[in-house]
Design a protein around this motif. Structure first.
Motif, short mmCIF file in Angstrom:
data_model
loop_
_atom_site.label_atom_id
_atom_site.label_comp_id
_atom_site.label_asym_id
_atom_site.label_seq_id
_atom_site.Cartn_x
_atom_site.Cartn_y
_atom_site.Cartn_z
N LEU A 373 0.82 -1.21 0.00
CA LEU A 373 0.00 0.00 0.00
C LEU A 373 0.86 1.26 0.00
N ILE A 374 1.94 1.26 0.77
CA ILE A 374 2.85 2.41 0.78
C ILE A 374 3.40 2.65 -0.62
N PHE A 393 -2.41 5.20 1.83
CA PHE A 393 -1.66 5.39 3.08
C PHE A 393 -2.58 5.22 4.29
N ASN A 394 -3.80 5.73 4.19
CA ASN A 394 -4.74 5.58 5.30
C ASN A 394 -5.12 4.12 5.52
N MET A 395 -5.28 3.39 4.44
CA MET A 395 -5.60 1.97 4.56
C MET A 395 -4.44 1.22 5.20
N ALA A 396 -3.22 1.58 4.83
CA ALA A 396 -2.04 0.94 5.43
C ALA A 396 -2.02 1.18 6.94
N TYR A 407 3.76 5.78 8.75
CA TYR A 407 3.72 7.18 9.21
C TYR A 407 4.90 7.97 8.64
N HIS A 408 6.04 7.32 8.51
CA HIS A 408 7.21 7.96 7.92
C HIS A 408 6.90 8.43 6.49
N HIS A 409 6.40 7.52 5.65
CA HIS A 409 6.16 7.86 4.25
C HIS A 409 4.91 8.72 4.09
N ARG A 410 3.89 8.51 4.92
CA ARG A 410 2.72 9.37 4.83
C ARG A 410 3.07 10.79 5.25
N GLY A 411 3.97 10.93 6.21
CA GLY A 411 4.42 12.26 6.60
C GLY A 411 5.04 13.01 5.44
#
Length: 611
Positions: A373-374, A393-396, A407-411
Motif C-alpha cells: 500500500l505504501i 496510506f490511510n488503509m495501510a 507514518y514515515h512515508h505518509r508524513g
C-alpha cells in the motif's frame, strides 16, 4: 525530508521534485509544490539576494512552482497574479499602432506614397477600433501596397496591424503569414513575434510557437507575464507529448546499486528487504546452513533474495516470476519484490497488478500488504493522483497501525500536499513507534522549518533551526539530518555553515552522488565559483553515472553559461535515465527550451544573459 542516504531528497524545493526513494514515485502536484515556498540545496527559491545564475533563464527550468515562466516573472517583477488558462486576445485598441488622425487634405501638394500609406493605415485603425475588421484589413492591405518597399519599419507595422485584424477573425494562418512578413522586415519586432507565437499555438505548431515566444521573452528581459505563461504552457505540452512516446518505447533501466540500497534503507518494516531467514537461526553457521537448504528447495524467491544480497539486481524480476508462476509458498513476497523492482526500473504499469494482488491477499502477512500500500500510494502520488495516494496510506495505517514506515512515508506525502501539521503528527507517531528513528526526527524538523519559513515568521524559524542542531547532536551519524539542515541554512543565507553540513554528509556517505550536486550548487550561489561547482557535479557523475539529477543540473548550468549544445547533451542523458514519464516530460521541457534558444540565436542573434 528524505530517506536515509537517499539519492534525491523528496522535497528538494529548487527542483520541485519528490524523493525518488519514496518509491521514485511521489512527484508533487503543482499546487502542492507551489505551497512549499523556496528552498535550499540548489538555491533558496524565496530568500533575498538571489544570484543571477539562479533565475534559470532557460524557460521551464526545474523550479518550485512547476512553471519556469511564473518563477522567473515572480523573481524579476514581484508577485505574479494567478495564471489564466489562455493568454488574452489583444484588445482592438491595443493591437494597432500609429493612431494619429488621418489628414483630410494635402493643401494642393501631391501626397507622397508613404503619406498615402499612413492615411490608409489610420483609416484602418478607425475601422479596427469600431470592430469592423474586414474593412480594416482592406485599409491595411492598401497601406501595404502604397508603402515604398525601402520603408521597412512602416511596412512591418502595416503587416502587424493587418495580422491583428485577422486575429480578431480567428484566421490564424493569415495571422502567422502577416507576422512573418513583419518580422522579416523588423526581426526584433516583439509585438509581431508574440502575435505569431499565439497563432502558432492555435495552429498546433508547438515548436514554432516556442521559438517565437522564447525570442519575445529574451527581448523583454523576462519581464512580461503573458509571454512567459505561454512559454511555460507550450513547453509542458511539448514535454508531455515527447515523454509519452519515448517512455512507451524505452528500454527498462536498472538504477545504480547505491540508489537501490538507499531506497530499501528507507523502510524498516519491509520483509522483502531483510536478509535471508533473518532471526530464524541462533548463530551464523546455522543461518548459512539454513539458507543453503532453503535455496536448494528450488525457490525462485529465495534465489532472488540471494541475488539482492549479491547486488545482482538484474536477475531479481525473472527469479521472482518463477516463484509466482510456480505458486510457491513465497508467492506474496515474490509479487511484492517483483513489483518493487518494476517500480525501480520505471515500469509502473507492470508493478500495479502485482501490488493490487498483494493488497487483496487477506491471508498474507499484514506487513507485506502495508508495504504494498505504501508503494502503490507513492506511485499514485507520482502520477498526480493525491486522493488515491492518501487512501492507500490511510488503509495501510488501518491494517497495520504499529508500522512505523506507514507514518514515515505518509508524513512525506503530507509535506508534498502542504499539510504540515498532519505531517508532523505522522512523524511524531513514527518516532513514538521507533524512538531511535533519526530520519523521522530530522524530517519533523524540516516540516516545521518549511512551515515557519513559508509563513515568514522569524521566531519559529529560529526554533526549527535549533531543532536541527539538537537532531545532529543526538544522531551524529544521520547523514540526512545534516543534508536537511544544509538546505535550511542555505535558505537563511548561512552558506559557510551549509557547506560544512554537506561536508559531513560526504564524510558519512562518500558514495552519495546527490550530495555532491547540492554542494556544487551551493558554490555557485555562495561564491559564484563556477569551476568548483562544475567540478563537484562532475564528481557526482563519476560516483554514479546514472544520477539523472547531476546531468539535469549540469545542463541547467550550461544554459546559464550559454553553452546550449552542451546543455542539450546533458538533458538528453538525463532523459534516458528518467524513472517516470512525468520526470521525462519535465526534462524534455528543459531540453526543448535550450534547443529553442539555439534556434533563436541563429535566426535573430538573440541570447539571454550568461554567467
Amino acid at each position: 525530508p528524505a530517506c536515509p542516504g537517499c539519492p534525491v531528497t523528496p522535497f528538494f524545493p529548487s527542483r520541485g521534485r519528490p524523493c525518488e526513494s519514496v518509491m521514485a514515485a511521489s512527484k508533487p502536484v503543482e499546487a502542492a509544490a507551489a505551497a512549499g515556498g523556496g528552498g535550499g540545496g540548489g538555491g533558496s527559491g524565496g530568500g533575498a539576494g538571489l544570484s543571477r545564475w539562479q533565475l534559470a533563464l532557460v524557460l521551464g527550468a526545474p523550479i518550485l512552482l512547476g512553471a519556469g515562466a511564473l518563477y522567473l516573472a515572480g523573481r524579476a517583477a514581484g508577485p505574479v497574479q494567478e495564471a489564466v488558462a489562455e493568454v488574452p486576445v489583444a484588445a482592438p485598441g491595443e493591437a494597432c499602432e500609429g493612431t494619429e488622425p488621418c489628414s483630410s487634405g494635402w493643401a494642393g501638394v501631391a501626397p507622397l506614397p508613404l503619406d498615402r500609406a499612413q492615411a490608409a493605415k489610420n483609416k484602418g485603425n478607425k475601422y479596427f477600433k469600431a470592430g469592423k475588421y474586414e474593412q480594416a484589413i482592406q485599409c491595411y492591405t492598401e497601406a501595404i501596397s502604397l508603402c515604398p518597399p525601402e520603408k521597412n519599419l512602416d511596412l512591418s507595422t502595416f503587416y502587424q496591424n493587418r495580422a491583428a485584424a485577422y486575429e480578431q477573425l480567428q484566421k490564424w494562418t493569415e495571422v502567422a503569414q502577416d507576422c512573418t512578413k513583419a518580422v522579416e522586415l523588423n526581426p526584433k519586432y516583439v509585438k509581431a513575434l508574440f502575435r505569431r507565437a499565439k497563432a502558432h499555438e492555435k495552429l498546433d505548431n508547438k515548436k514554432e510557437c516556442l521559438e517565437d515566444v522564447t525570442a519575445v521573452c529574451i527581448l523583454e528581459a523576462f519581464q512580461n507575464q503573458q509571454s512567459m505563461l505561454l512559454a511555460d504552457k507550450v513547453l509542458k505540452l511539448l514535454g508531455k507529448e515527447k515523454a509519452k512516446e519515448k517512455y512507451k518505447n524505452r528500454e527498462p533501466l536498472m538504477p545504480s546499486p547505491q540508489f537501490i540500497k538507499s531506497y530499501f534503507s528507507s523502510f524498516t518494516d519491509d520483509i522483502i528487504s531483510q536478509p535471508l531467514l533473518k532471526g530464524e537461526k541462533s548463530d551464523e553457521d546455522k543461518d548459512k546452513e539454513g539458507e543453503a537448504s532453503e535455496v536448494n528447495e528450488n525457490s525462485g524467491y529465495l534465489r532472488a533474495k540471494q541475488y539482492m544480497e549479491e547486488e545482482n539486481y538484474d536477475k531479481i524480476i525473472s527469479e521472482s516470476t518463477k516463484e509466482i508462476e510456480a505458486k510457491g509458498k513465497y508467492m506474496a513476497e515474490a509479487l511484492l519484490l517483483r513489483a518493487t523492482f518494476y517500480l525501480l526500473i520505471g515500469n509502473a504499469n507492470a508493478a500495479k497488478p502485482d501490488l493490487d494482488q498483494v493488497i487483496s491477499m487477506e491471508d498474507a502477512n499484514v506487513k507485506l500488504r502495508a508495504n504494498a500500500l505504501i508503494k502503490r500510494g507513492s506511485m499514485y502520488m507520482q502520477q498526480q493522483q493525491p486522493v488515491l495516494s492518501t487512501q492507500d496510506f490511510n488503509m495501510a495505517a488501518d491494517i497495520d497501525p504499529q508500522n512505523a514506515d506507514v507514518y514515515h512515508h505518509r508524513g512525506q506525502l503530507k509535506i508534498l500536499l502542504d499539510q504540515i501539521e498532519e505531517a508532523v503528527e505522522d512523524f511524531d507517531e513514527c518516532i513514538r513507534l521507533r524512538p531511535d528513528s533519526a530520519l523521522a526526527q530530522a524530517q519533523k524538523c524540516f516540516a516545521l522549518y518549511r512551515q515557519a519559513y513559508t509563513g515568514n515568521n522569524p521566531l519559529p524559524v529560529q526554533v526549527a533551526m535549533k531543532g536541527f542542531e539538537d537532531v545532529i547532536k543526538k544522531f551524529p551519524k544521520c547523514a540526512e539530518g545534516y543534508a536537511l539542515y544544509a538546505q535550511a541554512l542555505t535558505d537563511q543565507q548561512q552558506f559557510g555553515k551549509a557547506d560544512e553540513m554537506y561536508d559531513k554528509c560526504i564524510d558519512l556517505e562518500p558514495d552519495n552522488a546527490t550530495t555532491y550536486v547540492h554542494k556544487g550548487l551551493l558554490q555557485l550561489q555562495w561564491k559564484q565559483d563556477l569551476d568548483k561547482g562544475l567540478e563537484l557535479i562532475s564528481k557526482a557523475i563519476e560516483i554514479d553515472n546514472k544520477c539523472d539529477f547531476a546531468y539535469e543540473t549540469m545542463g541547467t548550468i550550461e544554459v546559464q553559461r550559454g553553452n546550449l549544445d552542451k546543455a542539450i547533451e546533458m538533458f538528453n542523458k538525463a532523459i534516458n535515465l528518467a524513472k517516470s514519464e512525468m520526470e521525462m516530460a519535465h526534462l524534455y521541457s528543459l531540453c526543448d527550451a535550450a534547443y529553442a534558444q539555439t534556434e533563436v540565436a541563429k535566426k535573430y542573434g538573440l541570447k539571454p544573459p550568461t554567467l
